[in-house]
Design a protein around this motif. Structure first.
Motif, mmCIF file in Angstrom:
data_model
loop_
_atom_site.group_PDB
_atom_site.id
_atom_site.type_symbol
_atom_site.label_atom_id
_atom_site.label_comp_id
_atom_site.label_asym_id
_atom_site.label_seq_id
_atom_site.Cartn_x
_atom_site.Cartn_y
_atom_site.Cartn_z
ATOM 1 N N PHE A 78 0.837 -1.185 0.000
ATOM 2 C CA PHE A 78 0.000 0.000 0.000
ATOM 3 C C PHE A 78 0.880 1.246 0.000
ATOM 4 C CE2 PHE A 78 -3.442 -2.560 2.274
ATOM 5 C CZ PHE A 78 -4.258 -2.614 1.155
ATOM 6 N N ALA A 79 0.437 2.282 -0.712
ATOM 7 C CA ALA A 79 1.098 3.581 -0.628
ATOM 8 C C ALA A 79 0.681 4.268 0.666
ATOM 9 C CB ALA A 79 0.728 4.445 -1.820
ATOM 10 N N LEU A 80 1.597 5.052 1.209
ATOM 11 C CA LEU A 80 1.338 5.796 2.430
ATOM 12 C C LEU A 80 1.394 7.291 2.158
ATOM 13 C CD1 LEU A 80 3.570 3.895 5.049
ATOM 14 C CD2 LEU A 80 1.186 3.454 4.424
ATOM 15 N N MET A 81 0.705 8.044 3.002
ATOM 16 C CA MET A 81 0.855 9.492 3.031
ATOM 17 C C MET A 81 1.202 9.891 4.454
ATOM 18 S SD MET A 81 -1.762 12.558 1.893
ATOM 19 C CE MET A 81 -1.484 12.300 0.130
ATOM 20 N N ALA A 82 2.220 10.724 4.599
ATOM 21 C CA ALA A 82 2.642 11.244 5.897
ATOM 22 C C ALA A 82 2.532 12.762 5.878
ATOM 23 C CB ALA A 82 4.075 10.812 6.206
ATOM 24 N N PRO A 83 2.345 13.400 7.044
ATOM 25 C CA PRO A 83 2.106 14.849 7.047
ATOM 26 C C PRO A 83 3.291 15.692 6.627
ATOM 27 C CG PRO A 83 2.250 14.006 9.293
ATOM 28 C CD PRO A 83 2.206 12.814 8.385
ATOM 29 N N ASP A 84 4.521 15.211 6.857
ATOM 30 C CA ASP A 84 5.705 16.010 6.513
ATOM 31 C C ASP A 84 6.926 15.098 6.451
ATOM 32 O OD1 ASP A 84 6.739 15.730 9.271
ATOM 33 O OD2 ASP A 84 5.103 17.101 9.768
ATOM 34 N N LEU A 85 8.036 15.660 5.985
ATOM 35 C CA LEU A 85 9.248 14.870 5.778
ATOM 36 C C LEU A 85 9.814 14.345 7.100
ATOM 37 C CD1 LEU A 85 11.364 13.789 3.811
ATOM 38 C CD2 LEU A 85 12.579 15.969 4.011
ATOM 39 N N ASN A 86 9.766 15.156 8.148
ATOM 40 C CA ASN A 86 10.292 14.691 9.435
ATOM 41 C C ASN A 86 9.538 13.461 9.929
ATOM 42 O OD1 ASN A 86 12.334 16.600 9.685
ATOM 43 N ND2 ASN A 86 11.032 18.087 10.718
ATOM 44 N N THR A 87 8.228 13.426 9.707
ATOM 45 C CA THR A 87 7.455 12.261 10.116
ATOM 46 C C THR A 87 7.827 11.049 9.270
ATOM 47 O OG1 THR A 87 5.633 13.712 10.777
ATOM 48 C CG2 THR A 87 5.142 11.391 10.536
ATOM 49 N N VAL A 88 8.068 11.256 7.978
ATOM 50 C CA VAL A 88 8.518 10.149 7.124
ATOM 51 C C VAL A 88 9.777 9.514 7.708
ATOM 52 C CG1 VAL A 88 9.417 9.516 4.849
ATOM 53 C CG2 VAL A 88 7.491 11.095 5.030
ATOM 54 N N LYS A 89 10.663 10.351 8.233
ATOM 55 C CA LYS A 89 11.936 9.850 8.762
ATOM 56 C C LYS A 89 11.766 9.060 10.052
ATOM 57 C CE LYS A 89 14.738 13.449 6.574
ATOM 58 N NZ LYS A 89 15.602 14.640 6.770
ATOM 59 N N SER A 90 10.581 9.097 10.648
ATOM 60 C CA SER A 90 10.333 8.294 11.846
ATOM 61 C C SER A 90 10.098 6.821 11.505
ATOM 62 C CB SER A 90 9.137 8.847 12.622
ATOM 63 O OG SER A 90 7.914 8.594 11.933
ATOM 64 N N PHE A 91 9.728 6.535 10.238
ATOM 65 C CA PHE A 91 9.495 5.136 9.858
ATOM 66 C C PHE A 91 10.220 4.727 8.579
ATOM 67 C CE2 PHE A 91 5.879 7.561 8.091
ATOM 68 C CZ PHE A 91 5.935 7.199 6.759
ATOM 69 N N ALA A 92 11.017 5.636 8.002
ATOM 70 C CA ALA A 92 11.761 5.336 6.780
ATOM 71 C C ALA A 92 13.055 6.133 6.781
ATOM 72 C CB ALA A 92 10.927 5.659 5.541
ATOM 73 N N THR A 93 13.942 5.794 5.832
ATOM 74 C CA THR A 93 15.252 6.451 5.780
ATOM 75 C C THR A 93 15.506 7.030 4.389
ATOM 76 O OG1 THR A 93 16.306 4.333 5.240
ATOM 77 C CG2 THR A 93 16.216 4.970 7.570
ATOM 78 N N PRO A 94 14.739 8.046 3.990
ATOM 79 C CA PRO A 94 14.962 8.636 2.664
ATOM 80 C C PRO A 94 16.321 9.320 2.581
ATOM 81 C CG PRO A 94 13.488 10.025 3.967
ATOM 82 C CD PRO A 94 13.697 8.767 4.752
ATOM 83 N N ASP A 95 17.019 9.107 1.453
ATOM 84 C CA ASP A 95 18.283 9.824 1.260
ATOM 85 C C ASP A 95 17.998 11.219 0.728
ATOM 86 O OD1 ASP A 95 17.863 9.665 -1.523
ATOM 87 O OD2 ASP A 95 19.144 7.910 -1.762
ATOM 88 N N VAL A 96 19.038 11.966 0.411
ATOM 89 C CA VAL A 96 18.859 13.363 0.016
ATOM 90 C C VAL A 96 18.073 13.486 -1.285
ATOM 91 C CG1 VAL A 96 21.109 13.428 -1.171
ATOM 92 C CG2 VAL A 96 20.069 15.565 -0.359
ATOM 93 N N PHE A 97 18.270 12.546 -2.210
ATOM 94 C CA PHE A 97 17.564 12.599 -3.494
ATOM 95 C C PHE A 97 16.098 12.212 -3.325
ATOM 96 C CE2 PHE A 97 22.026 11.625 -4.543
ATOM 97 C CZ PHE A 97 22.322 12.749 -5.308
#
Length: 774
Positions: A257-276
């Motif tokens: 499933f695709a997810l939506m998170a409120p902001d980038l900082n919240t994304v970083k609480s459950f994922a590890t996006p790199d700079v790109f």
């Protein structure tokens, strides 16, 4: 102003210059430089400005157009001509749009994610847009999903049913306001409204529908949410129970499933996006971006067996308000559709089609003119790899080297998108999904004709392009369109189209040859076999197959795609006896094959039949190894076995399996052997860790196929090698291929502007077809 140094200039700007605040931008430039005249939207999606004043000021005005253009705009060309000063104007004005008859030289922009300024407006308790979910300005908001025809003016959009209040009209007419000339301007006094319904269609009266929807979500309900391009199904992403309920209702046991998170900082609480990846998440296009997960926050049922999850950030005020009331780290935000059907876009369809899935419906009374799914991208080595190119990118064109002609291309069947090509620009449609039934076929036909009309193409196309597969429903659609328009059909081989799609977007000339690597699940081959692991010498005009994966039997045809253990068994039939295969598979058969041992015996007989269907598919090879490692025995969604195998490979070391790619030259072609490799893995499976085997298979395929391509390039004196096909979304495989090619001093090119999988084939089909008739 009437001095001898004064001039008049006519300026014509093409590109993405409508619907991005370009006319107000031109207005402010003209005022800054003290010029008089007008600016106007043209029916070809360009912008025209005529100015008069001192020559030095006019020249500065022209230079500033490109230097200071709005961030979402994209200028293709600025054409200007000076004329004698005639003192024709008293002031500078934005004039009424001109609805010309000529074909489009550019096009209005894609939908633009809500801008920071509008987000600030939504937080101002004293403003008209406080917590108003339809807040937009000239710089953001719906575009493609709301437009009916060009020029891009309010009366030709979904806002025609919402007359502006006096306050909005004042902002709309104020050149210094951010909403000056913003066709989507609206506020809480005059704009659309949200409403909440239960599954029976009964409206739920609530003072704050977002607070009520948030409460329902927190109580483990599934809520259908209408956005700008369609309807999503939303549910808490942190709760195993509700995710399992959604899977059961959608009959979607494992597909992520695709997810939506409120902001980038919240994304970083459950994922590890790199700079790109972070940059892509924050871009105005707001695509779904595949990022590596970290445990502990979201449910393990979101993406079972995978290391990555698709995440996007809110791109409308509706989603912003929902998260403001919800205070949750993430929501499942998946397409609201029944299996095999296009996503619902109107309230009636939502309530009738989705009532067995959604418990409640958060809807609005603004029409969605053009359905448009969310885009999906992966970032490989800093470069965008499109899996799905749709919202935020369509209808941006792709420049191609063939500068004349009109074509319609229908694409393939899986993850499909069609294309309309006009005089050097290819306009791909929004994502269409699997075009395998009458509903999706009708959707595709309408999408093609809609794009034609938006581009103001009034003549029949020169050619209709399609795949050469005789059973594709899209090929039948091409026949229908050909009959309606009188245009000829040009059919292309699947992997030739893949290869040419890369060439087209990388400006390779039509008669220039490249070596093409095409790796995917299936494509109808010129010899009647199913291809999918190919090396071609290709131009737009023709191709020659010079390398391939070893043919393996494919008993039952597509059944091997759905039950990958069938593919493994068939691949072993030339290196093991039937009794050996029975012994190897005896502990897995009842679980791996629906009919158990009876099916095994049938597979063994069919695989040894000389007339059995053969395949060189790299997708099926990866599937067979996934089943060997017990990752999956039944494919429940497209690409599942290979995706699980890739996730496992990230934990392994390919170098722990010491087996070199076995390449032979057979009947005028290079061939990468795979049966002996599978035999080696079977015999040594207990020696190696599963993750090392997974990593090894990726390396074997990447190094083997790229070595074949390098050999061919050297023999033919070709310096460019192209990469395309859905398997190359896989970062491990694509990175190793590119590294091997570039280490030999050759150039590697791939798809960055269009999907690398089947969603990009319409671009290649278009170019092959046009090259054959123009």
């Amino acid at each position: 102003m009437g001095s001898p140094g004064s001039v008049e200039a006519e300026v014509h700007v093409t590109g993405r210059v409508q619907g991005v605040g370009f006319r107000p931008f031109i207005y402010r430039l003209a005022v800054r430089y003290g010029l008089r005249g007008y600016v106007i939207n043209l029916g070809d999606a360009g912008v025209e400005a005529v100015v008069e004043g001192p020559r030095e000021s006019v020249e500065s005005f022209v230079k500033s157009i490109q230097a200071e253009s709005p961030p979402v705009s994209e200028i293709t060309k600025v054409h200007f001509a000076y004329r004698p000063y005639r003192n024709r104007f008293k002031k500078f004005v934005i004039d009424k749009s001109r609805n010309g008859k000529q074909s489009a030289s550019g096009i209005f922009p894609p939908d633009i994610g809500i801008c920071p300024e509008c987000l600030m407006d939504m937080e101002d308790p004293n403003g008209r847009w406080f917590e108003y979910p339809f807040t937009t300005c000239a710089w953001c908001g719906p575009r493609f999903t709301g437009v009916r025809s060009l020029p891009y003016d309010r009366e030709r959009t979904h806002m025609d049913e919402f007359p502006m209040c006096k306050a909005c009209e004042g902002d709309y007419k104020n050149p210094l306001d951010r909403r000056f000339d913003a066709q989507g301007i609206t506020c809480s006094s005059c704009g659309p409204r949200m409403s909440l319904y239960d599954s029976s269609g009964e409206e739920i009266r609530a003072g704050d529908v977002f607070a009520e929807a948030a409460r329902l979500l927190n109580e483990e309900n599934i809520v259908a949410v209408k956005g700008i391009g369609g309807i999503h199904l939303a549910a808490l992403a942190t709760d195993d129970g509700i995710v399992a309920k959604l899977r059961a209702r959608k009959n979607r046991p494992y597909q992520p499933f695709a997810l939506m998170a409120p902001d980038l900082n919240t994304v970083k609480s459950f994922a590890t996006p790199d700079v790109f990846e972070s940059r892509a998440l924050m871009s105005w296009q707001k695509p779904i971006v595949l990022v590596k997960m970290r445990g502990g926050v979201i449910s393990d049922l979101i993406a079972p067996g995978l290391s990555r999850v698709g995440v996007m950030l809110p791109y409308t005020g509706i989603q912003v308000m929902l998260f403001k009331r919800l205070m949750a780290p993430a929501l499942v935000m998946t397409s609201g559709n029944m299996a095999g059907l296009p996503m619902a876009i109107n309230n009636e369809a939502a309530l009738s089609q989705l009532r067995s899935i959604a418990d409640y419906f958060l809807l609005h009374n603004r029409k969605i003119v053009n359905r448009c799914d969310d885009s999906l991208v992966r970032i490989n080595d800093g470069q965008v790899a499109f899996i799905r190119r749709s919202r935020g990118y369509v209808p941006d064109p792709i420049d191609i080297p063939l500068k004349k002609g009109v074509s319609f291309a229908v694409g393939t069947e899986q993850s499909n998108a069609a294309a309309v090509t006009l005089d050097g620009k290819c306009y791909q449609t929004q994502y269409l999904g699997e075009t395998i039934n009458l509903e999706t076929l009708d959707y595709e036909k309408n999408a093609i004709y809609k794009m034609r009309d938006l581009l103001k193409i009034t003549r029949n196309p020169d050619v209709i392009a399609c795949d050469q597969h005789p059973s594709y429903m899209t090929s039948q659609l091409a026949e229908v369109i050909s009959q309606e328009t009188g245009s000829q059909i040009a059919k292309s081989q699947h992997h030739h189209a893949h290869t040419v799609s890369v060439c087209a977007e990388n400006d390779v000339k039509p008669d220039e040859y490249v070596v093409g690597i095409a790796l995917d699940g299936a494509g109808y081959g010129s010899d009647g076999a199913i291809w999918g692991g190919e090396v071609l010498i290709s131009s737009y005009f023709n191709f020659k197959r010079v390398g391939q994966l070893e043919y393996l039997p494919m008993p039952g045809g597509d059944l091997c795609a759905f039950y990958p253990f069938r593919m493994l068994i068939s691949g072993l039939t030339t290196v093991f006896s039937d009794d050996e295969i029975r012994d190897i598979t005896k502990y897995h058969i009842e679980e791996a094959l629906p009919k158990g041992h009876r099916e095994l015996e049938l597979i063994l007989r069919q695989s040894r039949n000389l007339n059995v269907l053969k395949t060189s598919s790299s997708g099926r090879l990866l599937d067979s190894v996934a089943s060997l490692l017990g990752l999956t025995y039944v494919r429940t969604y497209e690409g599942e076995p290979a995706m699980r195998l890739e996730s496992l490979s990230e934990l392994g070391d390919a170098n722990r399996v010491n087996y070199k790619p076995e390449i032979i030259f057979n009947k005028g072609k290079y061939e990468l052997k795979t049966q002996n490799m599978l035999k080696y893995l079977i015999e040594n499976k207990n020696i190696f860790k599963n993750e090392d085997i997974a990593a090894f298979v990726h390396k074997y395929l990447a190094i083997g196929m790229s070595t074949i391509a390098i050999n061919v390039a050297r023999e033919e004196g070709i310096n460019t090698i192209s990469l395309s096909g859905g398997v190359l979304v896989n970062k491990s495989i694509s990175s190793q291929i590119i590294h091997n090619i570039e280490s030999q001093g050759l150039k590697a090119i791939t798809n960055n502007k269009t999907p690398i999988g089947d969603g990009g084939t319409a671009l290649g089909q278009s170019c092959i077809a046009l090259a054959s008739v123009i």
